[in-house]
Design a protein around this motif. Structure first.
Motif, PDB file in Angstrom:
ATOM      1  N   LYS A 253       0.826  -1.211   0.000  1.00  0.00           N
ATOM      2  CA  LYS A 253       0.000   0.000   0.000  1.00  0.00           C
ATOM      3  C   LYS A 253       0.859   1.259   0.000  1.00  0.00           C
ATOM      4  O   LYS A 253       0.337   2.373   0.111  1.00  0.00           O
ATOM      5  N   GLN A 259       1.113   3.622   9.669  1.00  0.00           N
ATOM      6  CA  GLN A 259       0.061   4.211   8.841  1.00  0.00           C
ATOM      7  C   GLN A 259      -1.046   3.218   8.548  1.00  0.00           C
ATOM      8  O   GLN A 259      -2.231   3.567   8.552  1.00  0.00           O
ATOM      9  N   ALA A 263      -4.837   3.720   9.671  1.00  0.00           N
ATOM     10  CA  ALA A 263      -5.842   3.669   8.605  1.00  0.00           C
ATOM     11  C   ALA A 263      -6.920   2.643   8.918  1.00  0.00           C
ATOM     12  O   ALA A 263      -8.099   2.832   8.580  1.00  0.00           O
ATOM     13  N   TRP A 264      -6.533   1.538   9.570  1.00  0.00           N
ATOM     14  CA  TRP A 264      -7.517   0.519   9.951  1.00  0.00           C
ATOM     15  C   TRP A 264      -8.548   1.108  10.916  1.00  0.00           C
ATOM     16  O   TRP A 264      -9.749   0.886  10.768  1.00  0.00           O
ATOM     17  N   LEU A 266      -9.335   4.307  11.240  1.00  0.00           N
ATOM     18  CA  LEU A 266     -10.128   5.262  10.462  1.00  0.00           C
ATOM     19  C   LEU A 266     -11.217   4.562   9.650  1.00  0.00           C
ATOM     20  O   LEU A 266     -12.317   5.088   9.474  1.00  0.00           O
ATOM     21  N   ALA A 267     -10.911   3.363   9.178  1.00  0.00           N
ATOM     22  CA  ALA A 267     -11.842   2.632   8.309  1.00  0.00           C
ATOM     23  C   ALA A 267     -12.987   1.978   9.077  1.00  0.00           C
ATOM     24  O   ALA A 267     -13.923   1.459   8.461  1.00  0.00           O
ATOM     25  N   ALA A 290      -1.335   8.423   7.225  1.00  0.00           N
ATOM     26  CA  ALA A 290      -2.402   7.422   7.251  1.00  0.00           C
ATOM     27  C   ALA A 290      -3.656   7.912   6.545  1.00  0.00           C
ATOM     28  O   ALA A 290      -4.461   7.106   6.060  1.00  0.00           O
ATOM     29  N   LEU A 291      -3.823   9.224   6.478  1.00  0.00           N
ATOM     30  CA  LEU A 291      -5.001   9.785   5.818  1.00  0.00           C
ATOM     31  C   LEU A 291      -4.995   9.518   4.320  1.00  0.00           C
ATOM     32  O   LEU A 291      -6.043   9.614   3.666  1.00  0.00           O
ATOM     33  N   ASP A 292      -3.836   9.179   3.782  1.00  0.00           N
ATOM     34  CA  ASP A 292      -3.722   8.902   2.344  1.00  0.00           C
ATOM     35  C   ASP A 292      -3.793   7.407   2.032  1.00  0.00           C
ATOM     36  O   ASP A 292      -3.671   7.017   0.870  1.00  0.00           O
ATOM     37  N   VAL A 293      -3.976   6.591   3.070  1.00  0.00           N
ATOM     38  CA  VAL A 293      -4.037   5.144   2.880  1.00  0.00           C
ATOM     39  C   VAL A 293      -5.495   4.710   2.785  1.00  0.00           C
ATOM     40  O   VAL A 293      -6.264   4.866   3.729  1.00  0.00           O
ATOM     41  N   SER A 294      -5.864   4.178   1.639  1.00  0.00           N
ATOM     42  CA  SER A 294      -7.235   3.706   1.426  1.00  0.00           C
ATOM     43  C   SER A 294      -7.249   2.179   1.489  1.00  0.00           C
ATOM     44  O   SER A 294      -6.493   1.512   0.784  1.00  0.00           O
TER      45      SER A 294
END
Length: 334
Positions: A253, A259, A263-264, A266-267, A290-294
């Motif tokens: 990723k 990150q 991100a986990w 955030l999801a 992490a805000l850029d990890v989808s």
């Protein structure tokens, strides 16, 4: 931006937890701490989380210094109170009496040199005081304008309901990470039922999920991780092995392990705001990435297979500390 519950404020996707700048993780550099807060604000972080017992007032004074030349109305300050400590930093219990609410808030406002805090919360339930009395006292300060929103910290589903019946609760602050997922059973569903947001601390499990920890790392004097079950002996080796399983996916990723872990969180829902405890600008910059990890559904399934719920070794606190957490008490079936 995310909204904390149905009644809370709009805050940034990530918040900055400032405890480590004053306490419990060993020495910190004051100038670097202020520079990190400034970098967070410049990057768009609006939520700063503190406690009046972090360094026994030091952390609030630090935040005041950092905000001297900043727009106070552009920042949400979340404050925990109630933990009692002596001069040497020993823990003496918790005080949720209405008089303690008002006294603690008055001192906080003086240290921050502001006329209000945005979210005010008891750090741990006082077993001698019904939560209704504590929340009722904070509600009186809401009426006066000294508090904008009421929050909770480390409480279970029943306490959440009782508190929310007295006054709308904006958010619950509680530990939540890939290694600490107990809230998913009853606490998180209760918050969602009542329209209460979650500010998640410990999203990197105090460094275990950072990808930077090693079994040979030496801890500074005063670092409470030296007595944390997850950082000891075989538990540490087991937990670090779990984290190592994330490296290949993180690399795929184009992200770091930290990150990916943030991100986990955030999801897990728009009603959850991770608090990152960065004490330095480089760690803050990494967390912001992490805000850029989808993460796709396949990614989330793969993470679940690498670190299933309940797979961490050791408790998130020592047994004596867990006993003080309302969130950890058994649910009584009525």
């Amino acid at each position: 931006m995310r909204t904390l519950g149905t009644t809370g404020p709009r805050v940034s996707d990530l918040g900055l937890g400032t405890m480590g700048m004053s306490d419990l993780y060993g020495p910190a550099d004051g100038a670097e701490s202020i520079a990190t807060i400034h970098a967070a604000l410049d990057a768009g972080i609006t939520l700063l989380d503190t406690g009046d017992f972090y360094g026994m007032g030091h952390n609030e004074l630090l935040i005041h210094d950092a905000l001297k030349d900043r727009d106070r109305d552009g920042v949400q300050i979340s404050v925990k109170f109630g933990a009692q400590r002596d001069y040497d930093g020993n823990w003496l219990g918790f005080d949720g009496r209405p008089a303690a609410v008002k006294t603690s808030l008055a001192y906080t406002l003086r240290r921050l040199r502001t006329d209000h805090v945005d979210i005010y919360r008891l750090s741990r339930v006082d077993p001698a005081v019904p939560i209704e009395e504590t929340v009722g006292a904070i509600a009186e300060e809401v009426e006066k304008g000294h508090v904008r929103h009421i929050g909770l910290s480390e409480v279970g589903a029943d306490t959440i309901r009782r508190a929310h019946a007295v006054h709308p609760i904006a958010d619950l602050q509680i530990e939540y990470s890939l290694l600490s997922r107990d809230i998913e059973a009853a606490i998180l569903p209760t918050c969602r039922e009542l329209g209460i947001g979650v500010t998640a601390y410990g999203v990197l499990s105090r460094g275990l999920l950072s990808g930077h920890w090693s079994k040979d790392r030496r801890l500074a004097a005063g670092d409470f991780r030296s007595v944390s079950p997850r950082f000891g002996g075989d538990n540490l080796a087991h937990n670090l092995a779990l984290v190592e399983g994330l490296r290949d996916l993180a690399a795929a990723k184009d992200a770091t392990v930290a990150q990916l872990a943030i991100a986990w969180v955030l999801a897990q829902g728009e009603d959850i705001v991770p608090l990152v405890g960065a004490r330095r600008r480089d760690r803050l910059a990494e967390a912001l990435g992490a805000l850029d990890v989808s993460l796709t559904r396949d990614d989330l399934d793969r993470i679940q297979s690498i670190i299933p719920a309940g797979s961490a070794a050791g408790g998130r606190y020592a047994a004596a500390q867990l006993a003080h957490l309302d969130s950890e008490q058994p649910v009584v079936d009525n």
